[in-house]
Scaffold this motif. Structure first.
Motif, PDB file in Angstrom:
ATOM      1  N   LEU A  71      49.453  63.316  39.916  1.00 27.61           N
ATOM      2  CA  LEU A  71      49.241  63.349  38.472  1.00 27.61           C
ATOM      3  C   LEU A  71      50.473  63.801  37.695  1.00 27.61           C
ATOM      4  CD1 LEU A  71      46.901  62.782  36.514  1.00 27.61           C
ATOM      5  CD2 LEU A  71      46.230  65.175  36.724  1.00 27.61           C
ATOM      6  N   VAL A  72      51.349  64.583  38.335  1.00 26.95           N
ATOM      7  CA  VAL A  72      52.514  65.129  37.622  1.00 26.95           C
ATOM      8  C   VAL A  72      53.822  64.419  37.984  1.00 26.95           C
ATOM      9  CG1 VAL A  72      51.451  67.395  37.356  1.00 26.95           C
ATOM     10  CG2 VAL A  72      52.837  66.946  39.382  1.00 26.95           C
ATOM     11  N   GLN A  73      53.732  63.332  38.732  1.00 27.27           N
ATOM     12  CA  GLN A  73      54.938  62.601  39.120  1.00 27.27           C
ATOM     13  C   GLN A  73      55.493  61.780  37.961  1.00 27.27           C
ATOM     14  OE1 GLN A  73      56.521  63.038  42.120  1.00 27.27           O
ATOM     15  NE2 GLN A  73      54.912  64.600  42.323  1.00 27.27           N
ATOM     16  N   HIS A  74      56.813  61.590  37.969  1.00 23.59           N
ATOM     17  CA  HIS A  74      57.475  60.785  36.941  1.00 23.59           C
ATOM     18  C   HIS A  74      58.152  59.541  37.529  1.00 23.59           C
ATOM     19  CE1 HIS A  74      56.760  63.909  33.984  1.00 23.59           C
ATOM     20  NE2 HIS A  74      57.204  64.805  34.861  1.00 23.59           N
ATOM     21  N   ASP A  75      57.945  59.333  38.823  1.00 26.71           N
ATOM     22  CA  ASP A  75      58.492  58.144  39.484  1.00 26.71           C
ATOM     23  C   ASP A  75      57.336  57.257  39.928  1.00 26.71           C
ATOM     24  OD1 ASP A  75      61.071  56.927  40.956  1.00 26.71           O
ATOM     25  OD2 ASP A  75      59.363  56.815  42.325  1.00 26.71           O
TER      26      ASP A  75
ATOM     27  N   LYS B 110      47.374  57.131  32.905  1.00 20.12           N
ATOM     28  CA  LYS B 110      48.730  57.559  32.537  1.00 20.12           C
ATOM     29  C   LYS B 110      49.754  56.523  32.998  1.00 20.12           C
ATOM     30  CE  LYS B 110      52.251  60.629  34.430  1.00 20.12           C
ATOM     31  NZ  LYS B 110      52.534  61.710  35.395  1.00 20.12           N
ATOM     32  N   LEU B 111      49.604  56.046  34.239  1.00 19.30           N
ATOM     33  CA  LEU B 111      50.562  55.103  34.805  1.00 19.30           C
ATOM     34  C   LEU B 111      50.528  53.765  34.077  1.00 19.30           C
ATOM     35  CD1 LEU B 111      52.646  54.683  37.023  1.00 19.30           C
ATOM     36  CD2 LEU B 111      50.802  54.013  38.568  1.00 19.30           C
ATOM     37  N   LEU B 112      49.333  53.251  33.809  1.00 22.77           N
ATOM     38  CA  LEU B 112      49.204  51.970  33.095  1.00 22.77           C
ATOM     39  C   LEU B 112      49.815  52.054  31.701  1.00 22.77           C
ATOM     40  CD1 LEU B 112      45.589  51.064  34.214  1.00 22.77           C
ATOM     41  CD2 LEU B 112      47.576  49.596  34.551  1.00 22.77           C
TER      42      LEU B 112
ATOM     43  N   ASN C  67      61.552  54.970  37.122  1.00 21.52           N
ATOM     44  CA  ASN C  67      61.356  56.170  36.311  1.00 21.52           C
ATOM     45  C   ASN C  67      60.410  55.837  35.154  1.00 21.52           C
ATOM     46  OD1 ASN C  67      61.621  58.318  34.437  1.00 21.52           O
ATOM     47  ND2 ASN C  67      63.621  58.837  35.302  1.00 21.52           N
ATOM     48  N   LEU C  68      59.279  56.519  35.094  1.00 19.14           N
ATOM     49  CA  LEU C  68      58.258  56.189  34.104  1.00 19.14           C
ATOM     50  C   LEU C  68      58.754  56.354  32.668  1.00 19.14           C
ATOM     51  CD1 LEU C  68      55.037  57.750  35.706  1.00 19.14           C
ATOM     52  CD2 LEU C  68      55.922  55.429  35.916  1.00 19.14           C
TER      53      LEU C  68
ATOM     54  N   GLY D 217      52.695  56.861  46.215  1.00 15.63           N
ATOM     55  CA  GLY D 217      52.756  57.436  47.557  1.00 15.63           C
ATOM     56  C   GLY D 217      51.794  58.600  47.726  1.00 15.63           C
ATOM     57  N   TYR D 218      51.739  59.488  46.727  1.00 16.73           N
ATOM     58  CA  TYR D 218      50.813  60.621  46.818  1.00 16.73           C
ATOM     59  C   TYR D 218      49.359  60.163  46.735  1.00 16.73           C
ATOM     60  CZ  TYR D 218      54.360  64.256  46.842  1.00 16.73           C
ATOM     61  OH  TYR D 218      55.399  65.083  47.212  1.00 16.73           O
ATOM     62  N   HIS D 219      49.108  59.078  46.003  1.00 14.27           N
ATOM     63  CA  HIS D 219      47.751  58.527  45.975  1.00 14.27           C
ATOM     64  C   HIS D 219      47.346  57.979  47.347  1.00 14.27           C
ATOM     65  CE1 HIS D 219      46.042  58.967  42.043  1.00 14.27           C
ATOM     66  NE2 HIS D 219      47.195  58.636  41.471  1.00 14.27           N
ATOM     67  N   ALA D 220      48.301  57.438  48.069  1.00 19.20           N
ATOM     68  CA  ALA D 220      48.010  56.950  49.421  1.00 19.20           C
ATOM     69  C   ALA D 220      47.545  58.101  50.309  1.00 19.20           C
ATOM     70  CB  ALA D 220      49.247  56.285  50.025  1.00 19.20           C
TER      71      ALA D 220
END
Length: 208
Positions: free
Chosen positions: A16-20, A155-157, A80-81, A26-29
């Motif tokens: 949730l706090v990633q910016h890449d 957030k990602l979308l 980079n988001l 990867g963390y969702h996996a």
């Protein structure tokens, strides 16, 4: 089941706090593996079947997500988001396929991720019927993980596809058919394995 619940919650919280783009996926996996461990840990047939089905589904929607991320990286030259945004207007096929896979991993019907998560939930509820006092903890952890998954993909979308376009991107265009076709096929399978879950993947691949 403790390890599974911990994996679900911690990994999705880190995502949730990633910016890449790719690090987030990867963390969702890792988080999704927690659901598989939870399902197997129930030692209940529907929970185990749900875990195996979720493993299959994870391979499908996660591949779709990573390949979509690869398409974006190929055109935007960044993951980079903060440097992405508004790509849906230039890469609609990639956006639609990514949206389908996002809904699937979040456990939204009628996609395949919903069915396998529902089966895992049912396996956990069966523990409660067997007088296991901890079943409610495992169920809350699993559902809380799903809620955080939905939040992080919203957030990602927004950051990648729907937000304000970055000035550094320039004019983008859809990737070629060699990169688009695998993503389209995987997105279609997400829908087919959800709508026809009990007649195709479960009856042919999992339940036997």
């Amino acid at each position: 089941m403790f390890i599974g619940a911990l994996t679900v919650v911690i990994a999705v919280s880190i995502a949730l706090v990633q910016h890449d783009f790719k690090r987030l996926l990867g963390y969702h996996a890792v988080s999704q593996v927690g659901y598989m461990v939870l399902g197997i840990g129930t030692a209940v047939p529907i929970g185990i079947a749900g875990a195996l089905f979720h493993m299959l589904n994870n391979a499908i929607y996660k591949s779709c997500l990573f390949l979509s991320a690869g398409a974006v990286e190929k055109r935007a030259h960044t993951t980079n988001l903060s440097k992405l945004g508004g790509i849906a207007a230039y890469m609609p096929v990639t956006f639609i396929c990514f949206l389908v896979a996002s809904l699937s991993i979040s456990g939204i019907p009628p996609f395949n991720g919903f069915v396998s998560k529902w089966m895992i939930y049912q396996g956990i509820i069966e523990l409660g019927k067997g007088k296991n006092p901890l079943w409610i903890i495992w169920l809350v952890a699993a559902m809380f993980g799903s809620a955080l998954t939905i939040a992080s993909f919203m957030k990602l979308l927004h950051a990648v596809f729907l937000g304000r376009p970055s000035n550094s991107l320039g004019k983008l265009k859809e990737v070629g058919i060699s990169m688009s076709l695998p993503v389209i096929v995987l997105a279609v399978i997400c829908a087919i394995f959800g709508i026809f879950a009990f007649s195709i993947p479960l009856s042919l691949l999992i339940l036997p």
